[in-house]
Design an enzyme around this catalytic site. Sequence first.
Site, PDB file in Angstrom:
ATOM      1  CB  CYS A   1      -1.428   6.190   2.612  1.00 20.11           C
ATOM      2  SG  CYS A   1      -2.705   7.309   3.227  1.00 20.11           S
TER       3      CYS A   1
ATOM      4  NE  ARG B   1      -1.972   1.635   3.762  1.00 23.27           N
ATOM      5  CZ  ARG B   1      -2.538   1.700   4.956  1.00 23.27           C
ATOM      6  NH1 ARG B   1      -3.765   1.257   5.147  1.00 23.27           N
ATOM      7  NH2 ARG B   1      -1.878   2.187   5.975  1.00 23.27           N
TER       8      ARG B   1
END
Length: 132
Positions: free
Chosen positions: A109, A107
């Site tokens: 972000c 991930r």
Amino acid sequence: MNPLKEIKTIEAPSPVGPYSQAIMAGGWLYCSGQIPIDPLNGSIVGEGDVAAQTQQVLKNLKAVLKASGCEISQVVKTTIFLANLNDFSAVNEIYSETFNGPIPPARACVEVAAIPKGCLVEIECIALTNSK
């Protein structure tokens, strides 16, 4: 035969521009970023409430995955875009409820200057499909 397959579902918002909800290619599914639009009426869900918006974004993303024949456990990478990085904890709490399998996806972000329609969060993903 075209090696690309467009994925469409009425259970997620229709694209607001010249792009697809997702494209399947070579055993991979590339899902466009989802924002918190209710696909039934086209309105923004949870205006000003990042938790409610995150829940709708993930619901929309799951609908696109389902339309392709994929499950949330097949997601290998996500990118989260936040209008305010101070919302990270609230988004992360809801995100972790969705991606709670034994191997969470990779991930990124990031905080961005703006998200379409004044939304607070957008999430895109890449999933491994069952086809080659």
